[in-house]
Design a protein around this motif. Structure first.
Motif, PDB file in Angstrom:
ATOM      1  N   UNK A 284       0.825  -1.209   0.000  1.00 14.33           N
ATOM      2  CA  UNK A 284       0.000   0.000   0.000  1.00 14.33           C
ATOM      3  C   UNK A 284       0.856   1.253   0.000  1.00 14.33           C
ATOM      4  N   UNK A 285       2.079   1.144   0.549  1.00  8.54           N
ATOM      5  CA  UNK A 285       2.993   2.300   0.541  1.00  8.54           C
ATOM      6  C   UNK A 285       3.666   2.470  -0.818  1.00  8.54           C
ATOM      7  N   UNK A 286       3.764   1.393  -1.597  1.00  9.91           N
ATOM      8  CA  UNK A 286       4.396   1.442  -2.921  1.00  9.91           C
ATOM      9  C   UNK A 286       3.459   0.847  -3.978  1.00  9.91           C
ATOM     10  N   UNK A 287       2.309   1.482  -4.161  1.00  4.75           N
ATOM     11  CA  UNK A 287       1.283   0.886  -5.041  1.00  4.75           C
ATOM     12  C   UNK A 287       1.739   0.734  -6.491  1.00  4.75           C
ATOM     13  N   UNK A 288       2.441   1.706  -7.027  1.00  2.00           N
ATOM     14  CA  UNK A 288       2.816   1.662  -8.439  1.00  2.00           C
ATOM     15  C   UNK A 288       3.885   0.602  -8.701  1.00  2.00           C
ATOM     16  N   UNK A 289       4.769   0.380  -7.745  1.00  2.00           N
ATOM     17  CA  UNK A 289       5.755  -0.684  -7.881  1.00  2.00           C
ATOM     18  C   UNK A 289       5.057  -2.050  -7.913  1.00  2.00           C
ATOM     19  N   UNK A 290       4.069  -2.225  -7.028  1.00  2.00           N
ATOM     20  CA  UNK A 290       3.315  -3.489  -6.989  1.00  2.00           C
ATOM     21  C   UNK A 290       2.593  -3.714  -8.304  1.00  2.00           C
ATOM     22  N   UNK A 291       1.945  -2.658  -8.819  1.00  2.00           N
ATOM     23  CA  UNK A 291       1.222  -2.792 -10.083  1.00  2.00           C
ATOM     24  C   UNK A 291       2.175  -3.083 -11.233  1.00  2.00           C
ATOM     25  N   UNK A 292       3.359  -2.459 -11.212  1.00  2.00           N
ATOM     26  CA  UNK A 292       4.340  -2.701 -12.261  1.00  2.00           C
ATOM     27  C   UNK A 292       4.792  -4.159 -12.247  1.00  2.00           C
ATOM     28  N   UNK A 293       5.062  -4.700 -11.048  1.00  2.00           N
ATOM     29  CA  UNK A 293       5.478  -6.103 -10.939  1.00  2.00           C
ATOM     30  C   UNK A 293       4.354  -7.026 -11.439  1.00  2.00           C
ATOM     31  N   UNK A 294       3.105  -6.701 -11.034  1.00  2.00           N
ATOM     32  CA  UNK A 294       1.965  -7.520 -11.459  1.00  2.00           C
ATOM     33  C   UNK A 294       1.806  -7.505 -12.973  1.00  2.00           C
ATOM     34  N   UNK A 295       1.976  -6.325 -13.568  1.00  2.00           N
ATOM     35  CA  UNK A 295       1.842  -6.208 -15.025  1.00  2.00           C
ATOM     36  C   UNK A 295       2.948  -6.973 -15.731  1.00  2.00           C
ATOM     37  N   UNK A 296       4.182  -6.899 -15.195  1.00  2.00           N
ATOM     38  CA  UNK A 296       5.300  -7.642 -15.787  1.00  2.00           C
ATOM     39  C   UNK A 296       5.050  -9.146 -15.736  1.00  2.00           C
ATOM     40  N   UNK A 297       4.483  -9.606 -14.602  1.00  2.00           N
ATOM     41  CA  UNK A 297       4.156 -11.033 -14.497  1.00  2.00           C
ATOM     42  C   UNK A 297       3.110 -11.409 -15.549  1.00  2.00           C
ATOM     43  N   UNK A 298       2.118 -10.538 -15.713  1.00  2.00           N
ATOM     44  CA  UNK A 298       1.055 -10.795 -16.688  1.00  2.00           C
ATOM     45  C   UNK A 298       1.612 -10.838 -18.111  1.00  2.00           C
ATOM     46  N   UNK A 299       2.467  -9.848 -18.451  1.00  2.00           N
ATOM     47  CA  UNK A 299       3.050  -9.785 -19.788  1.00  2.00           C
ATOM     48  C   UNK A 299       3.940 -11.003 -20.035  1.00  2.00           C
ATOM     49  N   UNK A 300       4.713 -11.377 -19.028  1.00  2.00           N
ATOM     50  CA  UNK A 300       5.579 -12.545 -19.172  1.00  2.00           C
ATOM     51  C   UNK A 300       4.787 -13.819 -19.420  1.00  2.00           C
ATOM     52  N   UNK A 301       3.662 -13.954 -18.727  1.00  2.00           N
ATOM     53  CA  UNK A 301       2.835 -15.150 -18.918  1.00  2.00           C
ATOM     54  C   UNK A 301       2.204 -15.167 -20.303  1.00  2.00           C
ATOM     55  N   UNK A 302       1.827 -13.976 -20.804  1.00  3.42           N
ATOM     56  CA  UNK A 302       1.262 -13.906 -22.144  1.00  3.42           C
ATOM     57  C   UNK A 302       2.298 -14.350 -23.182  1.00  3.42           C
ATOM     58  N   UNK A 303       3.559 -13.956 -22.957  1.00  2.48           N
ATOM     59  CA  UNK A 303       4.624 -14.397 -23.845  1.00  2.48           C
ATOM     60  C   UNK A 303       4.815 -15.901 -23.797  1.00  2.48           C
ATOM     61  N   UNK A 304       4.612 -16.476 -22.603  1.00  3.13           N
ATOM     62  CA  UNK A 304       4.732 -17.930 -22.450  1.00  3.13           C
ATOM     63  C   UNK A 304       3.595 -18.664 -23.153  1.00  3.13           C
ATOM     64  N   UNK A 305       2.452 -17.972 -23.306  1.00  2.54           N
ATOM     65  CA  UNK A 305       1.278 -18.605 -23.913  1.00  2.54           C
ATOM     66  C   UNK A 305       1.564 -19.078 -25.331  1.00  2.54           C
ATOM     67  N   UNK A 306       2.438 -18.366 -26.044  1.00  4.40           N
ATOM     68  CA  UNK A 306       2.769 -18.741 -27.415  1.00  4.40           C
ATOM     69  C   UNK A 306       3.420 -20.098 -27.520  1.00  4.40           C
ATOM     70  N   UNK A 307       4.006 -20.584 -26.409  1.00  3.98           N
ATOM     71  CA  UNK A 307       4.678 -21.884 -26.417  1.00  3.98           C
ATOM     72  C   UNK A 307       3.749 -23.043 -26.039  1.00  3.98           C
ATOM     73  N   UNK A 308       2.529 -22.700 -25.621  1.00  2.42           N
ATOM     74  CA  UNK A 308       1.603 -23.755 -25.200  1.00  2.42           C
ATOM     75  C   UNK A 308       1.074 -24.556 -26.374  1.00  2.42           C
TER      76      UNK A 308
END
Length: 1011
Positions: free
Chosen positions: A517-541
């Protein structure tokens, strides 16, 4: 919400009502239809036209084009396709799913009837049938004998057929794979030539003597008598003593120039079971009946017949669908029971004995009520409905958990049990209803999907929805009633695991949440990076549609070159049969020569009846792909060494019927250009690693023996042209000239044929004679010329356009999507002839249709869920906060499939759709309580901190119960359902972890302007 209070106040009425609903479910479980696969309607019609002696081009012009033109005017056509070959045209029309199948069939019949006068008058067969996946043979019985002929086997089979058709639940029974019995008049052409008798004399004498004309009637006084003439032949002796030629002092009878005997016709479809000559009797179950009850009655009748079989005849069951139904249903019920035990253990560990008892009690009751409603809705028990119960298992306890926890909270405040139960359940009543509705809306897309896959899966979402509604009824009536009896008023020590969750929530989790809660934008950035990384992994499924069926059965298809004889096909089939039976994995082999096996699987239809085709149905001791696929690969190597035939192995697939996993349509008006292009396409597919059983129906050279009549010569000798045709037909395969009925009332055709070899040979033309009008016998070869003539074997239409469909199956673990894309890349670089182009069919076409439809209805469901949330929270921003869990569910889905090694299949898509409603509920719990705390005076930060810590237990518990319910099915190794389980479990794990961090962060950010 007054329902819980009313239920508690009127306890007897509540218990009686629920008892009646439960009894309905118990009765339904006993009597519901049971089958292996869903029984669904398929709005399609097949038109079959037989016009002997017509080549493919004439069949197209005279038959197919007019019929297609008439049908194409109908509404809601999905696809119109035709197969055209010499003397035969098969036209299939499929309508959009959701269309009334009977109404569309009637439309097709009406359209064809309207143009019947425009079609040739002498068409031999014009049949129109509905195509129904329900009409699958549930049992196939073989009557076998190496010593007795078809004259013994056929009557036995027909007697059994009539007996079985009288059984309740049997729609029809059929007898297949026997040679027709004929009364054969085998002419001795040498003797006939010596006596100056032509084949037409023999034919005419039998036709005249065997005619049965009514004599009319006469009056005698006031009496009226019907006159019976000599009629047809009363015995075989009558036929033998029929005069063929008479002169003063001399009469030549049929028996003087021919042998007369009751014998088998030329074989067109024969069968063997375990190497023994057989006749098959098959049974189709009536829709809505219980397969086990029907099968018990069938086997009882079989046992009675078996005790009365003549010497040399044995009986065996070659296919029994109850084996696979029982196996499939038991596997699902095992998963269900195991999941139920896991859910019970989890609730017991986290909530304690008495609250867990209230929650666990709701599970079987919800199941029984849901099954009763499912029976009323017209669905049966099969793999899809049981999968729905497994999915619902982890979801239906959510309502009971919320109600029971709230009742327990009021008890701890000191309220009397009845009042605590009424107030506790009433307070969360609307929240439970809205949560159930959002979950139900997540399954609506599958219910709305009007595609083959959607119809195939429909019973699954219906089962989930009805079971969830039943659980809602239990949660608002029986759960508070039980809680008022079972939950103690005095304060109790919470269970150990519950204390550990509270300890973690107030310790490490509180620190992590404070930092987030003290670093909301950092948390959102990490969450978005995880999401983008998983989308990239989807191409290998990779992407797929439906997997292999994992049934302990394969089919071996044998195709010889066009023009191959029945005997050649039989020899190759017996060779393949011997090779198959050497393996220990093989339980039995049913061999069909001249035609495919009767239909025993819902998405495979029997092939056309031709002498150069055979099919083996091989039953195995297991259906596990890890064992079957190496066996199939070994068989392919073995069959590659058998010359003179194309032998392919077909593994059964799940899902609605389609041509093949890989199908490329080569379209064009010029048959020669299409043929050339199709050969190149066939090479492209064959050269792609992973493709097997590549088939190009156009590239199968066909050579006919054309009889050209010298009409001038025939006229000079005074020989009618039709006499030549008649002589050729009679001498080669026989000419039906009359009928004979024996003392048992059985009718047999009387066939005049050449007394030569059992099979017609080209040398037979040397002995053929034809009679002139003057009475002279003329050697036939003086009037005709024999020429070898190449012909187009067959071609196809797709949506009225000429085309050829090149198909292929997939080897091992290769994916249809990847292989099709690789082939398409080659096709894009190909220099296509002018006017010729390609279309992609097969699994890719089906998948795009289903996925596109799924995406549309999924969007509708999301909008519906969003609307419910807007009404519940009276806000547009908070539903956005709640929806934040969905992208992270996608992340979890991708990771779950990747770890488990599955592709993104249609069932994985089903899992993703289910996830939407499940993960949204976790966010609702957190946001709803935060809003309550803010109304009590807490600021945004305090409210979201307290809400996240307090709601951690129900969020974790509902997640774990859902995972526990699905875990046995996921670990079962099912190629059909494990991907769905991996999707839901992976999505729940990731979305739950991220929901506990990201949702509070978003709540704080987006609620800063919210009052």
């Amino acid at each position: 919400m007054k329902l819980p209070a009313i239920a508690i106040k009127n306890r007897r009425f509540t218990l009686v009502l629920l008892l009646l609903l439960i009894m309905l479910g118990v009765v339904s479980v006993q009597n519901m239809p049971r089958s292996e696969d869903p029984q669904f309607e398929f709005p399609a019609t097949m038109i079959r036209v037989v016009y002997p002696g017509t080549n493919t081009m004439d069949m197209e012009k005279l038959i197919v084009d007019p019929i297609e033109e008439a049908i194409n005017e109908l509404d809601d056509i999905k696809v119109l396709k035709s197969n055209i070959e010499d003397g035969l045209a098969v036209i299939n029309v499929e309508f959009l799913y959701g269309s009334d199948s009977q109404e569309k069939y009637d439309d097709v019949v009406s359209s064809v009837s309207r143009i019947r006068d425009d079609l040739p008058e002498d068409i031999a067969v014009l049949d129109m049938d509905r195509i129904s996946p329900v009409d699958v043979n549930i049992i196939q019985i073989a009557l076998m004998s190496d010593t007795q002929g078809y004259g013994v086997l056929k009557p036995l089979a027909e007697k059994l057929e009539k007996t079985l058709e009288r059984i309740a639940g049997v729609k029809r029974a059929n007898v297949e794979a026997f040679a027709e019995q004929q009364l054969q008049v085998k002419a001795d052409l040498e003797k006939m030539r010596e006596l100056g008798i032509g084949i037409e004399d023999l034919i005419q004498s039998i036709q005249v003597s065997g005619a049965n004309l009514p004599g009319g009637h006469v009056l005698s006084g006031n009496r009226r008598f019907t006159v019976q003439t000599s009629g047809d032949f009363s015995s075989i002796e009558d036929l033998k003593r029929t005069a063929v030629h008479s002169s003063p002092g001399k009469v030549i009878y049929v028996e003087d120039v021919a042998n007369v005997e009751l014998a088998d016709a030329l074989p067109s479809y024969q069968a063997r079971y375990e190497g023994v000559k057989s006749v098959f009797v098959t049974v189709v179950q009536r829709e809505g009946s219980n397969i086990f009850q029907v099968m018990d009655n069938i086997k009882s009748e079989i046992s009675k017949l078996e005790a009365r079989l003549p010497d040399g005849v044995t009986l065996d069951i070659t296919h029994d669908q109850t084996e696979s139904v029982e196996d499939r249903i038991s596997q699902f019920f095992d998963s269900l029971v195991q999941g139920l035990i896991l859910v019970g253990i989890l609730t017991l560990i986290f909530l304690g004995f008495r609250p867990a008892l209230v929650i666990i009690f709701a599970i079987p009751l919800s199941f029984y009520i849901g099954i009763g409603w499912l029976d009323i809705a017209g669905f049966g028990i099969q793999q899809m409905s049981i999968a729905g119960l497994v999915i619902a298992l982890g979801l239906l306890v959510d309502n009971a958990i919320v109600v029971t926890e709230n009742v327990d909270r009021f008890l701890r405040k000191g309220l009397p049990p009845a009042e605590a139960a009424a107030k506790g359940a009433s307070q969360v009543g609307w929240a439970v209803i809205s949560g159930t509705m959002t979950t139900i809306l997540a399954f609506v897309p599958i219910l709305m999907l009007q595609t083959g896959a959607g119809v195939f899966l429909r019973s699954m979402p219906v089962t989930v929805i009805l079971t969830l509604l039943a659980s809602l009824l239990i949660a608002l009536t029986l759960s508070p009633l039980l809680a008022s009896y079972l939950l103690k008023k005095r304060k109790q020590e919470p269970p150990f695991m519950q204390k550990q969750v509270f300890k973690f929530a107030s310790g490490h989790y509180k620190k992590l949440l404070t930092y987030s809660l003290n670093h909301p934008y950092l948390v959102l950035l990490i969450a978005i990076l995880i999401l983008v990384g998983s989308v990239g992994l989807a191409g290998k499924l990779g992407v797929s549609m439906f997997p292999k069926a994992e049934k302990p059965m394969i089919m071996v298809n044998i195709e010889l070159p066009e023009g191959a004889s029945f005997n050649q096909t039989q020899a190759i089939a017996e060779q393949a049969e011997a090779a198959v039976r050497q393996h220990e994995l093989v339980r039995s082999v049913a061999t069909n020569i001249g035609k495919g096996n009767p239909r025993i699987y819902y998405n495979i239809f029997p092939s056309r009846q031709v002498p150069n085709y055979a099919q083996l149905v091989v039953r195995l001791s297991t259906g596990k792909l890890s064992i079957v696929e190496p066996f199939v690969a070994e068989l392919r190597e073995t069959f590659a060494d058998i010359p003179g035939a194309r032998i392919t192995i077909k593994e059964l697939l799940q899902g609605p019927p389609y041509e093949a996993p890989i199908a490329i349509r080569v379209v064009g008006d010029d048959p020669d250009k299409v043929l050339l292009a199709s050969r190149d396409v066939e090479k492209f597919i064959t050269s792609t690693p992973g493709t097997v059983n590549v088939d190009n129906p156009l590239d199968k050279p066909k050579v006919d023996l054309k009889v050209t009549i010298n009409r001038a010569k025939a006229a000079m000798y005074a020989v009618p042209v039709n006499a030549i045709d008649q002589a050729v037909r009679a001498s080669l395969v026989g000419l039906t000239v009359s009928d004979f009925r024996d003392e048992n009332g059985e009718d047999y055709p009387i066939v005049v044929k050449y007394q030569g070899a059992d099979r017609p040979r080209i040398e037979d033309f040397d002995a053929m004679m034809v009679k002139s009008t003057s009475g002279s016998l003329i050697p036939l070869k003086q009037l005709i010329k024999l020429e070898l003539h190449s012909a187009l074997p067959r071609f196809q239409h797709h949506m009225t356009e000429r085309m050829v469909r090149i198909t292929a199956d997939i080897e091992g673990s290769y994916q249809a999507e990847a292989l099709t894309n690789e082939i398409v890349d080659k096709l894009e670089q190909y220099d296509w002839p002018e006017g010729v182009f390609y279309q992609v069919g097969g699994e890719q076409e089906q998948r795009k249709e289903s996925f596109n439809g799924m995406a549309k209805v999924l969007l509708i469901a999301l909008l519906g869920i969003f609307a419910i949330l807007v009404l519940q929270f009276n806000s547009f921003t908070q539903p956005i906060v709640i929806f934040a869990a969905i992208p992270f569910a996608v992340t979890g889905m991708i990771l779950g499939l990747w770890v488990a090694g599955f592709t993104f299949s249609f069932t994985a898509f089903i899992g993703l759709t289910s996830l939407v409603g499940i993960v949204v509920n976790n966010s609702i719990i957190l946001v709803d309580y935060a809003n309550q705390l803010r109304k009590d005076g807490h600021d945004i930060r305090e409210a979201v901190m307290l809400s996240a810590q307090t709601r951690m237990l129900p969020i974790l518990l509902t997640t774990m119960t859902t995972i526990g319910g699905l875990l046995p099915l996921t670990l079962s190794g099912s190629s059909m359902w494990s991907p769905m389980g991996s999707t839901i479990i992976g999505g729940l794990l990731v979305s739950t972890l991220l929901t506990l961090i990201v949702v509070p962060v978003l709540y704080q950010l987006l609620s800063s302007k919210h009052t």
